[in-house]
Design a protein around this motif. Structure first.
Motif, PDB file in Angstrom:
ATOM      1  N   GLU A  63       0.828  -1.206   0.000  1.00 23.73           N
ATOM      2  CA  GLU A  63       0.000   0.000   0.000  1.00 23.73           C
ATOM      3  C   GLU A  63       0.860   1.253   0.000  1.00 23.73           C
ATOM      4  O   GLU A  63       0.384   2.334  -0.289  1.00 23.73           O
ATOM      5  CB  GLU A  63      -0.956  -0.015   1.187  1.00 23.73           C
ATOM      6  N   THR A  64       2.135   1.088   0.340  1.00 24.14           N
ATOM      7  CA  THR A  64       3.070   2.209   0.268  1.00 24.14           C
ATOM      8  C   THR A  64       3.623   2.252  -1.154  1.00 24.14           C
ATOM      9  O   THR A  64       3.577   1.261  -1.884  1.00 24.14           O
ATOM     10  CB  THR A  64       4.233   2.020   1.254  1.00 24.14           C
ATOM     11  N   PHE A  65       4.172   3.390  -1.553  1.00 26.65           N
ATOM     12  CA  PHE A  65       4.760   3.476  -2.883  1.00 26.65           C
ATOM     13  C   PHE A  65       6.083   2.714  -2.933  1.00 26.65           C
ATOM     14  O   PHE A  65       6.392   2.062  -3.912  1.00 26.65           O
ATOM     15  CB  PHE A  65       4.933   4.931  -3.311  1.00 26.65           C
ATOM     16  N   SER A  66       6.862   2.782  -1.858  1.00 30.62           N
ATOM     17  CA  SER A  66       8.117   2.040  -1.799  1.00 30.62           C
ATOM     18  C   SER A  66       7.847   0.561  -1.562  1.00 30.62           C
ATOM     19  O   SER A  66       6.975   0.190  -0.782  1.00 30.62           O
ATOM     20  CB  SER A  66       8.981   2.582  -0.654  1.00 30.62           C
ATOM     21  N   LEU A  92       7.553   0.460 -12.627  1.00 33.28           N
ATOM     22  CA  LEU A  92       7.021   1.797 -12.814  1.00 33.28           C
ATOM     23  C   LEU A  92       6.272   2.214 -11.560  1.00 33.28           C
ATOM     24  O   LEU A  92       6.044   1.401 -10.689  1.00 33.28           O
ATOM     25  CB  LEU A  92       6.123   1.856 -14.054  1.00 33.28           C
ATOM     26  N   GLU A  93       6.018   3.351 -11.354  1.00 34.89           N
ATOM     27  CA  GLU A  93       6.353   4.498 -12.150  1.00 34.89           C
ATOM     28  C   GLU A  93       7.629   5.119 -11.581  1.00 34.89           C
ATOM     29  O   GLU A  93       7.787   5.221 -10.375  1.00 34.89           O
ATOM     30  CB  GLU A  93       5.187   5.503 -12.134  1.00 34.89           C
ATOM     31  N   THR A  94       8.548   5.535 -12.438  1.00 37.06           N
ATOM     32  CA  THR A  94       9.867   5.995 -12.010  1.00 37.06           C
ATOM     33  C   THR A  94       9.815   7.081 -10.936  1.00 37.06           C
ATOM     34  O   THR A  94      10.500   6.962  -9.921  1.00 37.06           O
ATOM     35  CB  THR A  94      10.703   6.459 -13.222  1.00 37.06           C
ATOM     36  N   PRO A  95       9.019   8.155 -11.102  1.00 36.57           N
ATOM     37  CA  PRO A  95       9.034   9.207 -10.080  1.00 36.57           C
ATOM     38  C   PRO A  95       8.321   8.835  -8.773  1.00 36.57           C
ATOM     39  O   PRO A  95       8.379   9.591  -7.813  1.00 36.57           O
ATOM     40  CB  PRO A  95       8.313  10.380 -10.747  1.00 36.57           C
ATOM     41  N   VAL A  96       7.669   7.702  -8.754  1.00 37.19           N
ATOM     42  CA  VAL A  96       6.906   7.337  -7.557  1.00 37.19           C
ATOM     43  C   VAL A  96       7.515   6.062  -6.946  1.00 37.19           C
ATOM     44  O   VAL A  96       8.397   6.135  -6.101  1.00 37.19           O
ATOM     45  CB  VAL A  96       5.394   7.169  -7.871  1.00 37.19           C
ATOM     46  N   CYS A  97       7.036   4.906  -7.356  1.00 34.27           N
ATOM     47  CA  CYS A  97       7.451   3.649  -6.731  1.00 34.27           C
ATOM     48  C   CYS A  97       8.926   3.323  -6.939  1.00 34.27           C
ATOM     49  O   CYS A  97       9.608   2.903  -6.005  1.00 34.27           O
ATOM     50  CB  CYS A  97       6.578   2.504  -7.237  1.00 34.27           C
ATOM     51  N   VAL A  98       9.427   3.505  -8.152  1.00 33.81           N
ATOM     52  CA  VAL A  98      10.837   3.193  -8.411  1.00 33.81           C
ATOM     53  C   VAL A  98      11.731   4.103  -7.579  1.00 33.81           C
ATOM     54  O   VAL A  98      12.656   3.637  -6.911  1.00 33.81           O
ATOM     55  CB  VAL A  98      11.155   3.305  -9.921  1.00 33.81           C
ATOM     56  N   ASP A 126      10.037  14.002 -15.742  1.00 40.79           N
ATOM     57  CA  ASP A 126      10.028  13.654 -14.319  1.00 40.79           C
ATOM     58  C   ASP A 126      10.915  12.439 -14.066  1.00 40.79           C
ATOM     59  O   ASP A 126      11.677  12.395 -13.093  1.00 40.79           O
ATOM     60  CB  ASP A 126       8.612  13.340 -13.840  1.00 40.79           C
ATOM     61  N   ALA A 127      10.823  11.453 -14.946  1.00 42.80           N
ATOM     62  CA  ALA A 127      11.623  10.239 -14.794  1.00 42.80           C
ATOM     63  C   ALA A 127      13.110  10.571 -14.872  1.00 42.80           C
ATOM     64  O   ALA A 127      13.897  10.102 -14.044  1.00 42.80           O
ATOM     65  CB  ALA A 127      11.243   9.217 -15.858  1.00 42.80           C
ATOM     66  N   ARG A 128      13.502  11.373 -15.853  1.00 41.92           N
ATOM     67  CA  ARG A 128      14.911  11.751 -16.000  1.00 41.92           C
ATOM     68  C   ARG A 128      15.432  12.450 -14.746  1.00 41.92           C
ATOM     69  O   ARG A 128      16.522  12.149 -14.250  1.00 41.92           O
ATOM     70  CB  ARG A 128      15.098  12.674 -17.213  1.00 41.92           C
ATOM     71  N   THR A 129      14.637  13.375 -14.225  1.00 45.12           N
ATOM     72  CA  THR A 129      15.039  14.097 -13.018  1.00 45.12           C
ATOM     73  C   THR A 129      15.247  13.131 -11.857  1.00 45.12           C
ATOM     74  O   THR A 129      16.226  13.239 -11.110  1.00 45.12           O
ATOM     75  CB  THR A 129      13.994  15.165 -12.662  1.00 45.12           C
ATOM     76  N   CYS A 130      14.339  12.192 -11.695  1.00 39.36           N
ATOM     77  CA  CYS A 130      14.449  11.226 -10.595  1.00 39.36           C
ATOM     78  C   CYS A 130      15.627  10.279 -10.786  1.00 39.36           C
ATOM     79  O   CYS A 130      16.334   9.965  -9.821  1.00 39.36           O
ATOM     80  CB  CYS A 130      13.147  10.447 -10.448  1.00 39.36           C
ATOM     81  N   LEU A 131      15.874   9.826 -12.004  1.00 40.02           N
ATOM     82  CA  LEU A 131      17.020   8.949 -12.254  1.00 40.02           C
ATOM     83  C   LEU A 131      18.334   9.685 -11.999  1.00 40.02           C
ATOM     84  O   LEU A 131      19.275   9.107 -11.442  1.00 40.02           O
ATOM     85  CB  LEU A 131      16.972   8.386 -13.676  1.00 40.02           C
ATOM     86  N   GLU A 132      18.393  10.955 -12.363  1.00 42.18           N
ATOM     87  CA  GLU A 132      19.590  11.757 -12.074  1.00 42.18           C
ATOM     88  C   GLU A 132      19.791  11.901 -10.564  1.00 42.18           C
ATOM     89  O   GLU A 132      20.916  11.793 -10.060  1.00 42.18           O
ATOM     90  CB  GLU A 132      19.475  13.131 -12.734  1.00 42.18           C
ATOM     91  N   ALA A 133      18.709  12.124  -9.832  1.00 44.22           N
ATOM     92  CA  ALA A 133      18.799  12.237  -8.374  1.00 44.22           C
ATOM     93  C   ALA A 133      19.251  10.915  -7.758  1.00 44.22           C
ATOM     94  O   ALA A 133      20.075  10.900  -6.828  1.00 44.22           O
ATOM     95  CB  ALA A 133      17.461  12.680  -7.788  1.00 44.22           C
ATOM     96  N   LEU A 134      18.738   9.810  -8.258  1.00 43.67           N
ATOM     97  CA  LEU A 134      19.159   8.501  -7.743  1.00 43.67           C
ATOM     98  C   LEU A 134      20.640   8.257  -8.020  1.00 43.67           C
ATOM     99  O   LEU A 134      21.354   7.728  -7.160  1.00 43.67           O
ATOM    100  CB  LEU A 134      18.301   7.386  -8.349  1.00 43.67           C
ATOM    101  N   ALA A 135      21.108   8.656  -9.182  1.00 42.74           N
ATOM    102  CA  ALA A 135      22.531   8.502  -9.500  1.00 42.74           C
ATOM    103  C   ALA A 135      23.384   9.318  -8.530  1.00 42.74           C
ATOM    104  O   ALA A 135      24.406   8.830  -8.022  1.00 42.74           O
ATOM    105  CB  ALA A 135      22.804   8.905 -10.944  1.00 42.74           C
ATOM    106  N   ARG A 136      22.952  10.548  -8.258  1.00 45.07           N
ATOM    107  CA  ARG A 136      23.694  11.379  -7.295  1.00 45.07           C
ATOM    108  C   ARG A 136      23.676  10.767  -5.903  1.00 45.07           C
ATOM    109  O   ARG A 136      24.617  10.932  -5.128  1.00 45.07           O
ATOM    110  CB  ARG A 136      23.120  12.800  -7.259  1.00 45.07           C
ATOM    111  N   ALA A 137      22.618  10.039  -5.575  1.00 45.78           N
ATOM    112  CA  ALA A 137      22.486   9.416  -4.253  1.00 45.78           C
ATOM    113  C   ALA A 137      23.276   8.108  -4.140  1.00 45.78           C
ATOM    114  O   ALA A 137      23.371   7.536  -3.058  1.00 45.78           O
ATOM    115  CB  ALA A 137      21.010   9.161  -3.934  1.00 45.78           C
TER     116      ALA A 137
END
Length: 171
Positions: A63-66, A92-98, A126-137
């Motif tokens: 029930e959580t996104f993660s 999916l979805e990259t900006p949410v559950c992924v 949105d997906a690109r932004t989140c993938l870039e943030a994950l890479a930085r993390a």
């Protein structure tokens, strides 16, 4: 990879095909595969063709996104007692559950690789932004073929021939 979401994202049919490739590759290499479903009672189950690629599919409703929220249902719920240290993430979805699954996994000390061709979103920016943030993390963001070719390592690997057939089948 529930059909209701596959239909909602850009390139959903191609995304499903790439996820099928990743799941078939992981299963062939003996890598444990777990599926998560967002409120399946309302939103439906994982695509049956995807589940069919694993001998005994392990499916976790959430029930959580993660898929790995902090707390008692946290990272231990899927990885407990299995010696898992590195997660390959697709879906999916990259900006949410992924995104939330990957950040929770990193926070829990897992190495994380997001299979870049096996994630999708309604809005690509949105997906690109989140993938870039994950890479930085600290997450690795790589195409699935690169990841699985790295695991196979060379033509001497017992799974090499079967893997190259999967590459062709899911091209």
């Amino acid at each position: 990879m529930q059909p209701v979401f596959i239909r909602a994202v850009a390139g959903g049919a191609q995304l499903l095909k790439r996820c099928q490739f990743a799941v078939a590759s992981a299963a062939g290499l003996g890598i444990p595969v777990s599926f998560t479903e967002q409120v399946p009672g309302r939103l439906g189950s994982t695509d049956p063709g995807l589940l069919a690629l694993v001998a005994r599919p392990e499916v976790h409703a959430k029930e959580t996104f993660s898929a790995l929220p902090p707390g008692e249902r946290g990272p231990g719920a899927i990885a407990a007692g299995r010696g898992i240290k590195h997660l390959l993430v697709c879906g999916l979805e990259t900006p949410v559950c992924v995104y939330q699954t990957a950040t929770d996994a990193l926070a829990a000390g897992f190495a994380v690789t997001v299979l870049a061709d096996c994630v999708g979103a309604r809005r690509e920016a949105d997906a690109r932004t989140c993938l870039e943030a994950l890479a930085r993390a600290g997450a690795r963001i790589l195409p699935s073929e690169a990841v699985f070719y790295s695991i196979v390592g060379g033509a001497a690997h017992p799974f090499f021939r079967a893997y190259t057939e999967l590459v062709k089948k899911y091209a």
